[in-house]
Structures are given as C-alpha cells and as structure tokens.
Design an enzyme around this catalytic site. Structure first.
Site, mmCIF file in Angstrom:
data_model
loop_
_atom_site.group_PDB
_atom_site.id
_atom_site.type_symbol
_atom_site.label_atom_id
_atom_site.label_comp_id
_atom_site.label_asym_id
_atom_site.label_seq_id
_atom_site.Cartn_x
_atom_site.Cartn_y
_atom_site.Cartn_z
ATOM 1 C CG ASP A 121 -2.174 0.716 0.999
ATOM 2 O OD1 ASP A 121 -2.441 1.085 -0.155
ATOM 3 O OD2 ASP A 121 -2.923 0.936 1.964
ATOM 4 C CE1 TYR A 229 3.955 -2.903 -9.898
ATOM 5 C CE2 TYR A 229 4.214 -2.586 -7.541
ATOM 6 C CZ TYR A 229 3.801 -2.121 -8.774
ATOM 7 O OH TYR A 229 3.261 -0.882 -8.891
ATOM 8 C CE LYS A 317 -7.793 -3.677 -2.596
ATOM 9 N NZ LYS A 317 -8.438 -2.404 -2.511
ATOM 10 C CB CYS A 429 -14.339 26.832 20.058
ATOM 11 S SG CYS A 429 -13.527 28.211 20.857
HETATM 12 S S1 IVH Z 1 1.268 -5.576 -10.195
HETATM 13 C C1 IVH Z 1 -1.105 -3.759 -14.033
HETATM 14 N N1 IVH Z 1 2.028 -6.080 -7.789
HETATM 15 O O1 IVH Z 1 -1.399 -1.732 -6.850
HETATM 16 C C2 IVH Z 1 -0.601 -3.383 -12.742
HETATM 17 N N2 IVH Z 1 0.923 -4.042 -8.184
HETATM 18 O O2 IVH Z 1 -4.176 -1.223 -7.445
HETATM 19 C C3 IVH Z 1 0.226 -4.494 -12.228
HETATM 20 N N3 IVH Z 1 0.697 -2.653 -6.195
HETATM 21 O O3 IVH Z 1 -0.848 0.391 -9.553
HETATM 22 C C4 IVH Z 1 0.580 -4.180 -10.907
HETATM 23 N N4 IVH Z 1 1.708 -3.990 -4.808
HETATM 24 O O4 IVH Z 1 0.857 0.407 -7.665
HETATM 25 C C5 IVH Z 1 1.419 -5.202 -8.583
HETATM 26 N N5 IVH Z 1 2.790 -6.670 -5.685
HETATM 27 C C6 IVH Z 1 2.193 -5.799 -6.485
HETATM 28 C C7 IVH Z 1 1.700 -4.567 -6.008
HETATM 29 C C8 IVH Z 1 1.066 -3.725 -6.894
HETATM 30 C C9 IVH Z 1 1.102 -2.834 -4.943
HETATM 31 C C10 IVH Z 1 -0.050 -1.452 -6.658
HETATM 32 C C11 IVH Z 1 0.420 -0.891 -7.959
HETATM 33 C C12 IVH Z 1 -0.809 -0.779 -8.814
HETATM 34 C C13 IVH Z 1 -1.875 -0.836 -7.802
HETATM 35 C C14 IVH Z 1 -3.166 -1.305 -8.387
#
Ligand code: IVH
Length: 680
Positions: A121, A229, A317, A429
C-alpha cells in the site's frame, strides 16, 4: 584541492563506491547487514572527501543520493507503456471467477500458473535505467503521464543507482511500489502531532507525500522502501515469466515483494492468499490484499488489457483488521476552524501490527447513533486506512457503569462557550482566543482578502507563532523590527518591509476588517452588507440575532454566529485593543438614510505624495464623505492632502495659498461630523 588524479586514487574511489553500495544493499534490500554503521559512515566520509578533492564522482556513487536542490515544480514524464491499475476480488468466490475467466479466454481447462504476492500500500513508481544507470524515476500519475521525482527517489537507499549483475538491458522501465514501514509511519505521525502538523491518514499518504516533496532534503528524512513487481518497456533482454523477472530483479539487487509464490490452479492460489493473510500482521508494512498474476508473460500478452486494468491480474482484498477494546475516556479536540471533534481513548490494542489507543468518533451525532459510552467495549476496525474507527458497541459487555458523554458546553482548548447551530452536526468554538485555532485565524487576518499584510503569509505566521512572537491579532501590531531580525527568514530589508506592511494595514475599511477577523459564516459579501448597515464597528457590539435578521439577505445562521461573536466579552476586548494599537477603520460602504450630513460637503481636495492607502482609496473616501476630489491644484481647491514625498502640487498650493493637511487630519475632519464613511 588536488587536480591530477592517479589511477590509484581512481581505483580507491571505485572500490569505495562498490563496497558502500554492496553494504547498503545488504542493509536496505536484504535486511541483513554485515558492516557496523560506524564503519559504513567512516568509509562514506572517506569517499566524500576523495570525490571533493579529485572531482571524480561515479554515477552510482552513494553520495549522489543527497544534496539535490529543491525544485520549483515537477516536470511531466510520459510513460512509454501505460501504468495500469488492478481489478479487485473481494472474496474467494470472486477469485475463482477471475480464474474461470482466464481459462475461458485462453480456451483451456488446464490449471493456470499464477504468481501470488502481497499488495503493497504505497505509491507506484517507474524507474528508467539506461545502460544500467538510473536515468529517471517518475510517479504513476494518471497512468499515462506522471511526474519526474528522480531526485527524491534517489534518496531511497534500496533503489539501485546502477543495475548490478551480468544481464544489463540497454533500456528498461522497472515498476514498483514505494512504501513506508508501519513503525516509521507511526514515528513520523507522533513527531508531526508534537509539532502540531497534520498527521498522515495512512502509510500510503505518508509515502506519497514524501515522494511528492519539492525539497529532496525532506524526502531523505523519511525512511521509504521499494518493492519492484513488474516492468514496462524493455530493450536488450527478455523474460519468460514473472518468476524469471523476479529472479533477475533480485540478482540485479532490486528489492522484490516479500513471499512471492508461484502456484498452479486457483485452489493453491487461495491457499497462498490465506497464508499471506495470516502473516500480514507480522509484516513491517501495510498490505490490504494479495496480487494474483498469470505467471507466463506470453499468456499475459494473449489476455491483454481492459481499459485501465490488465485481464491477467487482480487484487484480492483482505478483510479489514478488527479488534475489541474498552473506551477509557472520551474527549473533544478542537480543529483549526473551531470544530470540536470527539475522540475515544482506548485501552491499547494491537490491530494488524499497529497499536491503537485512540480513534476519532467523527461527530456528536455519531456517538448518539452508535450509542457509545465511556467504559463500553467496542469493535475497532482499521480498514485500508490506518486511522481506526469504532464499528460498534458490544452491548452484552455492559455492566451498567458506562457513562454517556455529553456534548461539551465549553471549548476544551479555551473554555469559551461553544456554539451549535440548528440542524448542524458540528459543535464549534468561536472564540478569537482559542489557542487551537489562533494560528489559522492570524493567517486569515493577514491575508490579501483581509488586512492584506504583505509578507505575513502562512510560513511567516508559523515562524512568528512558533517563536512566541504572535499569539493574537494584537501581537501583529506590537511587532518590532528587532523581534524579526533574530529569526531565520528575516534580514534587515525583509524585516523593515514587514513592519511597513503592518503599519500600512492599520488603515482598513470596515468590510475588510469584518472579513479579516474571521467570524463564522461572514464572507466578503456579508461583510460588505454589514458595513452598509452599521456605521461603526461599535454599532455591531452586542447585536442581537433579531437585528441582523432585519437586514435583507441575512439569515438565521449568520445572525446567530454574529451575535455569538459580538456578545463575547473577550472578542470585544480584542477589537478595542486593536483600536488602541492604532488601527483606523473607515467605512466606505455605509448607506446613510439622512442626507446633507456629509462632513466634507462643499469642499474640494487634491491629494499628493505617498498616502497610507492608495490614491484611489483616499479619493473614494473624500467623495464618499461628500467632498470633491480634484486632480490639479487651483484657486478653488479647499485643501491639499499631503503625504510623503509630495510632488509639484505642494509648491503650487503654497503659491495659491491653499491650505495643506495630512491624511490623519483628513480623517479627523471626517470624524468630527461622522456621516459616511465613519471611523472608529
Ligand atoms: S502488479 C497492471 N504487484 O497496486 C498493474 N501491483 O491497485 C500491475 N501494487 O498500480 C501491478 N503492490 O501500484 C502489482 N505486488 C504488487 C503490487 C502492486 C502494490 C499497486 C500498484 C498498482 C496498484 C493497483
């Protein structure tokens, strides 16, 4: 300083950079340091000195991480491949549907291989490397265009300045998440609370706020991390799947998501998610889910992208973190605008890796609605946000000892009587003296729409306030040049300018003044309306709501706010002391019902020299009081109003024996027979 650089020195610098980078990698990426901090610092200093002496700085030198000057603004950066977002799955059923869709699209019944890893996050970042060197870092922005935050990202120690290893692509865009650890987040917020700064709602905001700082010296102080990632554009190297990419990232010294697992079939994916969910409380960072990605890049390509999300990935989630605890106390806290917000103090409870000991209760209606009492056992939830919320009271746990917390009648910060308007949830206040609001009030008072004190903006008010120089409006008019000279942002000239601007602001119109003192609901329009209806400020003292409501266009809300304000003895005292400090307020707006009482009736004035107000304002004042403002001195001129550095008009007036008066004398003439405008 030495100029010539020998091979030996070059080698020494190269060795130091290599060594320091390796140990930084062990510390920040692997989390397994082998070199003591003092030794690292010693080598770092040694490198810094050599670099300075020989002007030889390698592009991946750790010394390049800090020292960049603040920016005016961030430049825009277009992403070659768009940075997408992720679809969500809120239950295992939805995760199974995701798998079904994939199989259908691929036209297969065989189990698909997935990579599962925590969802960090934080803030998505793209790192562009050219020939192995970090060229630029940019934020995601709208996915197509972000901002260049290279100098800030460089301060993050786990971001490699150079790709290490044997496989170096000609060019590559590496994607990852910049995040803040929960410990660091808590520490930062505690410190911000101590400094009366706004706290960050969650680590994501804290990370984003730290990366989007124009001054990298602030970003350096925030401990940020990175998890890589994925990739965007790449030249000169290719990867078969997510696992191969992750392996390459790790070999190249990039930090990657913790506990990434590659499994076949959705059942195993769900197993991996369960494992992550169980462990999430132990993670040092905030995670609100798991990302499920089709492992094979060829299949990813085949599946393609919807508008903004890939079909080959989804974010599962997690359930929100919850815990139960007891409410020890309820208090009200006063915000900068005077709104009093209730909050609960709990017996400390650990929820998802964070100790929770207090939470906002939002407003007094919410307390009623949820029937929250002191002593109650409650369910507290930390959703994506770290800021906890009371979900419900466990009524079965009541003993009868629980106590209702009444809406406060007095402000918890200054003990003034509070105001609650009909139909409003907010309790406020309205005191001018409330320490919780005073800084914000002073900023408003001095602002352009108010007393228009140039040089007394937010930053300087903060500076003067924190140095104890201004605590109330009155203190502005007690400031001396010497008080300012000791402060960091003031030199002779700037101090003089501010004192002059303050002096100038002493001449204000009633409508501006009413706006400046910041009475609830009194905006520009209503301030003017008041000035039209009340000759002098004193005429509004002790005003009743009924009297205000006689004014067309003024309603109940403003009536009660004005009467609360003007019936508060302390507020009146402040207004009176402002007067005694030299504030002169003219009323250009008052509409007199009686005609023929204008004090300057029949007189002609010419204005010359620098006045405390603009020439136009002085002329308006003359006209508003029945006088005539002419531009040239003639035999029919009654008075020449003379300011500093008068022009040739003064000579002419002397020749023609025209009487000269000062601006203050003009005001006195108006005061004697107060009709319109009126001074106090
Ligand atoms: S893969 C096509 N892996 O989550 C996007 N995203 O809600 C592929 N994020 O914009 C993203 N941890 O900023 C991927 N282990 C993870 C992640 C991750 C956080 C974020 C990323 C993305 C957002 C989408």
């Amino acid at each position: 300083m030495q100029d010539k650089i020998s091979e030996g020195i070059k080698k020494k610098i190269e060795k130091l950079v290599k060594e320091l980078n390796y140990h930084s990698y062990r510390y920040y990426v692997l989390d397994s340091p082998v070199m003591p901090d003092e030794e690292y610092d010693r080598l770092y200093r040694q490198l810094k000195e050599l670099e300075e002496d020989y002007h030889y700085v390698l592009p991946d030198s750790p010394t390049l991480r800090i020292g960049a000057p603040p920016l005016e603004k961030f430049e825009k950066v277009k992403h070659i491949e768009p940075m997408l977002s992720l679809d969500n799955a809120f239950s295992y059923d939805e995760a199974r549907e995701f798998d079904k869709r994939i199989k259908k699209l691929l036209g297969t019944e065989d189990e698909v291989e997935y990579a599962v890893e925590p969802k960090y996050d934080g803030l998505a970042i793209e790192l562009t490397y050219k020939n192995g060197l970090l060229f630029r870092a940019s934020t995601r922005g709208d996915g197509y265009e972000g901002e260049d935050v290279t100098q800030n990202i460089k301060t993050i120690k786990s971001v490699p300045l150079k790709i290490e290893g044997s496989k170096i692509p000609g060019e590559i865009d590496i994607r990852g998440e910049v995040y803040m650890d929960l410990d660091e987040f808590e520490k930062l917020n505690k410190q911000r609370e101590k400094n009366s700064e706004a706290v960050f709602a969650n680590p994501r905001n804290a990370a984003a706020g730290s990366v989007r700082q124009l001054d990298p010296s602030i970003t350096t102080t925030r401990k940020l991390y990175l998890a890589c990632y994925g990739i965007g554009m790449v030249k000169g190297i290719s990867f078969k799947n997510q696992s191969e990419l992750t392996k390459w990232l790790q070999e190249s010294r990039f930090p990657t998501p913790l506990k990434m697992k590659v499994v076949k079939g959705i059942d195993k994916v769900i197993g991996a998610i369960k494992e992550l969910e169980e462990k999430r409380g132990d993670f040092s960072f905030e995670t609100d889910g798991a990302v499920i990605k089709v492992n094979d890049f060829g299949l990813q390509q085949k599946l393609g992208v919807k508008t903004r999300e890939p079909r080959w990935a989804t974010a599962y989630k997690f359930q929100a973190h919850q815990g139960t605890t007891k409410i020890k106390e309820i208090h009200g806290s006063v915000g900068r605008t005077g709104v009093i917000t209730p909050f609960a103090v709990f017996e400390p409870v650990r929820i998802g890796g964070v100790t929770v000991s207090r939470s906002t209760l939002h407003n007094w209606d919410e307390i009623e609605r949820k029937d929250i009492k002191v002593g109650d056992t409650v369910v507290v939830e930390r959703a994506g946000d770290v800021i906890p919320h009371v979900i419900m009271v466990i009524k079965e746990k009541r003993t009868g000892e629980e106590k209702k917390f009444p809406i406060p009648e007095k402000c918890p910060a200054c003990a003034s009587k509070v105001v609650r308007e009909e139909g409003e949830v907010a309790v406020r206040c309205v005191s001018l003296h409330c320490p919780a609001q005073v800084q914000e009030k002073i900023i408003h008072f001095a602002s352009r729409g108010g007393m228009d004190i140039e040089g007394l903006g937010e930053k300087n008010v903060e500076l003067l306030y924190s140095n104890g120089l201004i605590k109330h409006f009155e203190d502005i008019y007690k400031l001396k040049k010497e008080d300012l000279l000791g402060l960091p942002r003031f030199a002779e000239k700037s101090a003089q300018n501010l004192i002059e601007a303050i002096e100038k602001s002493k001449h204000a119109t009633l409508s501006k003044f009413l706006l400046a003192i910041g009475i609830l609901h009194v905006g520009e329009y209503s301030a003017k309306l008041l000035a039209k209806n009340f000759r002098r400020l004193e005429d509004i003292y002790k005003v009743t709501p009924k009297r205000i409501m006689q004014i067309k266009q003024m309603g109940k809300k403003i009536a009660s706010s004005l009467s609360a304000f003007f019936n508060d003895e302390k507020n009146i005292k402040t207004l009176e002391s402002l007067k005694s400090l030299g504030l002169k307020i003219t009323n250009l707006d008052f509409i007199s019902e009686k005609k023929g009482e204008a004090p300057l009736e029949g007189l002609t004035f010419v204005v010359t020299g620098i006045m405390p107000k603009s020439r136009k304002e002085v002329e308006d004042l003359i006209e508003a009081n029945g006088g005539h403002a002419a531009s040239a001195v003639s035999a029919s001129t009654s008075f020449l109003v003379v300011g500093e550095e008068p022009g040739s008009k003064l000579g002419k007036a002397k020749t023609l024996q025209v009487k000269t008066i000062s601006y203050d004398e003009l005001l006195k003439m108006i005061e004697k027979k107060p009709v319109n405008p009126r001074l106090f």
